[in-house]
Design a protein around this motif. Structure first.
Motif, PDB file in Angstrom:
ATOM      1  N   ARG A   3       0.807  -1.424  -0.184  1.00  0.00           N
ATOM      2  CA  ARG A   3      -0.024  -0.007  -0.013  1.00  0.00           C
ATOM      3  C   ARG A   3       1.006   1.212   0.096  1.00  0.00           C
ATOM      4  NH1 ARG A   3      -4.877  -1.419   4.181  1.00  0.00           N
ATOM      5  NH2 ARG A   3      -5.456  -3.172   3.107  1.00  0.00           N
ATOM      6  N   VAL A   4       1.885   1.159   0.889  1.00  0.00           N
ATOM      7  CA  VAL A   4       2.811   2.485   0.670  1.00  0.00           C
ATOM      8  C   VAL A   4       3.572   2.549  -0.681  1.00  0.00           C
ATOM      9  CG1 VAL A   4       4.865   3.322   1.693  1.00  0.00           C
ATOM     10  CG2 VAL A   4       3.216   2.235   3.177  1.00  0.00           C
ATOM     11  N   ALA A  34      22.007  10.313  -0.898  1.00  0.00           N
ATOM     12  CA  ALA A  34      22.226   9.273  -1.964  1.00  0.00           C
ATOM     13  C   ALA A  34      21.795   7.928  -1.422  1.00  0.00           C
ATOM     14  CB  ALA A  34      23.568   9.150  -2.539  1.00  0.00           C
ATOM     15  N   LEU A  35      21.419   7.014  -2.328  1.00  0.00           N
ATOM     16  CA  LEU A  35      20.736   5.900  -1.763  1.00  0.00           C
ATOM     17  C   LEU A  35      21.092   4.785  -2.994  1.00  0.00           C
ATOM     18  CD1 LEU A  35      19.026   4.213   0.474  1.00  0.00           C
ATOM     19  CD2 LEU A  35      17.110   4.901  -1.229  1.00  0.00           C
ATOM     20  N   THR A  36      21.625   3.645  -2.569  1.00  0.00           N
ATOM     21  CA  THR A  36      21.707   2.439  -3.554  1.00  0.00           C
ATOM     22  C   THR A  36      20.405   1.853  -3.783  1.00  0.00           C
ATOM     23  OG1 THR A  36      22.334   0.963  -1.662  1.00  0.00           O
ATOM     24  CG2 THR A  36      24.021   2.116  -2.715  1.00  0.00           C
ATOM     25  N   GLN A  37      20.274   1.835  -5.137  1.00  0.00           N
ATOM     26  CA  GLN A  37      18.960   1.344  -5.502  1.00  0.00           C
ATOM     27  C   GLN A  37      18.782  -0.240  -5.332  1.00  0.00           C
ATOM     28  OE1 GLN A  37      17.740   2.582  -9.381  1.00  0.00           O
ATOM     29  NE2 GLN A  37      15.971   1.330  -9.619  1.00  0.00           N
ATOM     30  N   ASN A  38      17.774  -0.797  -5.082  1.00  0.00           N
ATOM     31  CA  ASN A  38      17.505  -2.455  -4.827  1.00  0.00           C
ATOM     32  C   ASN A  38      17.039  -2.993  -6.100  1.00  0.00           C
ATOM     33  OD1 ASN A  38      16.617  -5.055  -4.051  1.00  0.00           O
ATOM     34  ND2 ASN A  38      16.617  -4.206  -2.151  1.00  0.00           N
ATOM     35  N   ALA A  39      17.789  -4.065  -6.580  1.00  0.00           N
ATOM     36  CA  ALA A  39      17.453  -4.594  -7.818  1.00  0.00           C
ATOM     37  C   ALA A  39      15.990  -5.345  -8.233  1.00  0.00           C
ATOM     38  CB  ALA A  39      18.466  -5.909  -8.078  1.00  0.00           C
ATOM     39  N   LEU A  40      15.230  -5.639  -6.582  1.00  0.00           N
ATOM     40  CA  LEU A  40      13.801  -5.909  -6.724  1.00  0.00           C
ATOM     41  C   LEU A  40      12.771  -4.878  -7.009  1.00  0.00           C
ATOM     42  CD1 LEU A  40      14.094  -8.261  -3.559  1.00  0.00           C
ATOM     43  CD2 LEU A  40      14.139  -8.778  -5.981  1.00  0.00           C
ATOM     44  N   THR A  42      11.914  -1.421  -9.457  1.00  0.00           N
ATOM     45  CA  THR A  42      11.954  -0.475 -10.585  1.00  0.00           C
ATOM     46  C   THR A  42      11.359   0.802 -10.408  1.00  0.00           C
ATOM     47  OG1 THR A  42      11.717  -2.461 -11.979  1.00  0.00           O
ATOM     48  CG2 THR A  42      11.639  -0.259 -13.060  1.00  0.00           C
ATOM     49  N   ILE A  43      12.206   1.683 -10.605  1.00  0.00           N
ATOM     50  CA  ILE A  43      11.593   3.170 -10.036  1.00  0.00           C
ATOM     51  C   ILE A  43      11.393   3.957 -11.538  1.00  0.00           C
ATOM     52  CG2 ILE A  43      12.423   5.387  -9.011  1.00  0.00           C
ATOM     53  CD1 ILE A  43      14.099   3.784  -7.441  1.00  0.00           C
ATOM     54  N   LYS A  44      10.401   4.568 -11.590  1.00  0.00           N
ATOM     55  CA  LYS A  44      10.286   5.341 -12.903  1.00  0.00           C
ATOM     56  C   LYS A  44      10.027   6.883 -12.351  1.00  0.00           C
ATOM     57  CE  LYS A  44       7.882   1.529 -15.085  1.00  0.00           C
ATOM     58  NZ  LYS A  44       6.631   0.801 -15.204  1.00  0.00           N
ATOM     59  N   ASN A  45      10.521   7.792 -13.279  1.00  0.00           N
ATOM     60  CA  ASN A  45      10.161   9.355 -12.961  1.00  0.00           C
ATOM     61  C   ASN A  45       9.392   9.918 -14.141  1.00  0.00           C
ATOM     62  OD1 ASN A  45      10.305  12.169 -12.233  1.00  0.00           O
ATOM     63  ND2 ASN A  45      12.938  11.986 -12.357  1.00  0.00           N
ATOM     64  N   ASP A  46       8.021  10.294 -13.785  1.00  0.00           N
ATOM     65  CA  ASP A  46       6.981  10.567 -14.633  1.00  0.00           C
ATOM     66  C   ASP A  46       6.650  12.102 -14.438  1.00  0.00           C
ATOM     67  OD1 ASP A  46       6.939   8.063 -15.869  1.00  0.00           O
ATOM     68  OD2 ASP A  46       5.451   7.555 -14.396  1.00  0.00           O
ATOM     69  N   ALA A  47       7.707  13.101 -14.736  1.00  0.00           N
ATOM     70  CA  ALA A  47       7.297  14.402 -14.777  1.00  0.00           C
ATOM     71  C   ALA A  47       7.102  14.981 -13.097  1.00  0.00           C
ATOM     72  CB  ALA A  47       6.078  14.753 -15.426  1.00  0.00           C
ATOM     73  N   GLY A  48       7.990  14.463 -12.489  1.00  0.00           N
ATOM     74  CA  GLY A  48       7.999  15.044 -11.045  1.00  0.00           C
ATOM     75  C   GLY A  48       7.374  14.082  -9.981  1.00  0.00           C
ATOM     76  N   LYS A  49       6.962  13.080 -10.467  1.00  0.00           N
ATOM     77  CA  LYS A  49       6.277  12.008  -9.491  1.00  0.00           C
ATOM     78  C   LYS A  49       7.211  10.536  -9.898  1.00  0.00           C
ATOM     79  CE  LYS A  49       1.522  13.183  -9.371  1.00  0.00           C
ATOM     80  NZ  LYS A  49       0.150  13.178  -9.223  1.00  0.00           N
ATOM     81  N   LEU A  50       7.557  10.163  -8.772  1.00  0.00           N
ATOM     82  CA  LEU A  50       8.267   8.893  -8.624  1.00  0.00           C
ATOM     83  C   LEU A  50       7.562   7.724  -8.448  1.00  0.00           C
ATOM     84  CD1 LEU A  50      11.743  10.011  -6.886  1.00  0.00           C
ATOM     85  CD2 LEU A  50      11.465   9.720  -9.207  1.00  0.00           C
ATOM     86  N   MET A  68      11.608   1.126  -0.299  1.00  0.00           N
ATOM     87  CA  MET A  68      12.400   2.013  -0.948  1.00  0.00           C
ATOM     88  C   MET A  68      11.572   3.497  -1.240  1.00  0.00           C
ATOM     89  SD  MET A  68      15.395   1.102  -2.206  1.00  0.00           S
ATOM     90  CE  MET A  68      15.316   1.982  -3.406  1.00  0.00           C
ATOM     91  N   ARG A  69      10.126   3.281  -1.592  1.00  0.00           N
ATOM     92  CA  ARG A  69       9.414   4.474  -1.519  1.00  0.00           C
ATOM     93  C   ARG A  69       9.500   5.447  -0.548  1.00  0.00           C
ATOM     94  NH1 ARG A  69       5.765   7.527   0.786  1.00  0.00           N
ATOM     95  NH2 ARG A  69       4.420   8.771  -0.794  1.00  0.00           N
TER      96      ARG A  69
END
Length: 177
Positions: A3-4, A34-40, A42-50, A68-69
């Motif tokens: 949910r989060v 800075a933060l290391t990204q987890n392989a599990l 996927t992060i998408k950047n859509d016009a100011g919304k992650l 991660m969120r």
């Protein structure tokens, strides 16, 4: 899906989010984190919304998407507003004094306790019995506040010691004859 993890992180004006390889960098008015990204995840950047999407259908990926969120949301909040922890000193003669990057605590020991604040963390003393720890990294602010509290944790009979400002101490009853 978590949910989060379903909720997107809104990136405000003046905050720069860069994703390179396995690193997420967030820059703002109060600093850069800075933060290391987890392989599990996927992060998408859509016009100011992650948005954070699990990479597969496993339980770990689902849980990590929410984690991660929230970590990235804390980074965005940290570089815009910052985080602070308030501590209060309770006890006769207990006092604190901020001297630049050092915090001088007099809390009933035979010697004053001097703590060095790391880079990016500031300690201020509005009154001699209050300590405010500020910084942009939520984890480091909480860790430093816990280390300051550990110098003299509150005892259960009189409540003397260093406590968080919103902490409630349960006072024990003394022994009766």
């Amino acid at each position: 899906m978590s949910r989060v993890g379903k909720m997107p992180v809104v990136v405000p004006q003046g905050v720069d989010v860069a994703m390179k390889d396995d690193q997420i960098n967030v820059k703002g008015s109060l600093g850069a984190l800075a933060l290391t990204q987890n392989a599990l995840v996927t992060i998408k950047n859509d016009a100011g919304k992650l948005t954070f999407v699990p990479a597969n259908d496993s339980r770990e990926a689902n849980a990590m998407s929410g984690t991660m969120r929230q970590l990235v949301n804390n980074m965005v909040t940290g570089v815009t507003k910052g985080f602070e922890k308030k501590l209060s000193l309770v006890g006769v003669g207990y006092k604190a004094q901020a001297q630049g990057a050092k915090l001088n605590l007099t809390v009933g020991y035979s010697h004053p306790v001097i703590m060095d604040m790391p880079a990016g963390i500031t300690a201020t003393t509005p009154t001699p019995t209050e300590v405010v720890i500020k910084g942009s990294d939520r984890q480091r602010v909480g860790q430093i506040a816990a280390e300051v509290r550990a110098v003299r944790p509150p005892e259960p009979y009189k409540g003397k010691g260093i406590r968080y400002a919103d902490e409630k101490i349960t006072i024990k009853e003394t022994k009766k004859k």
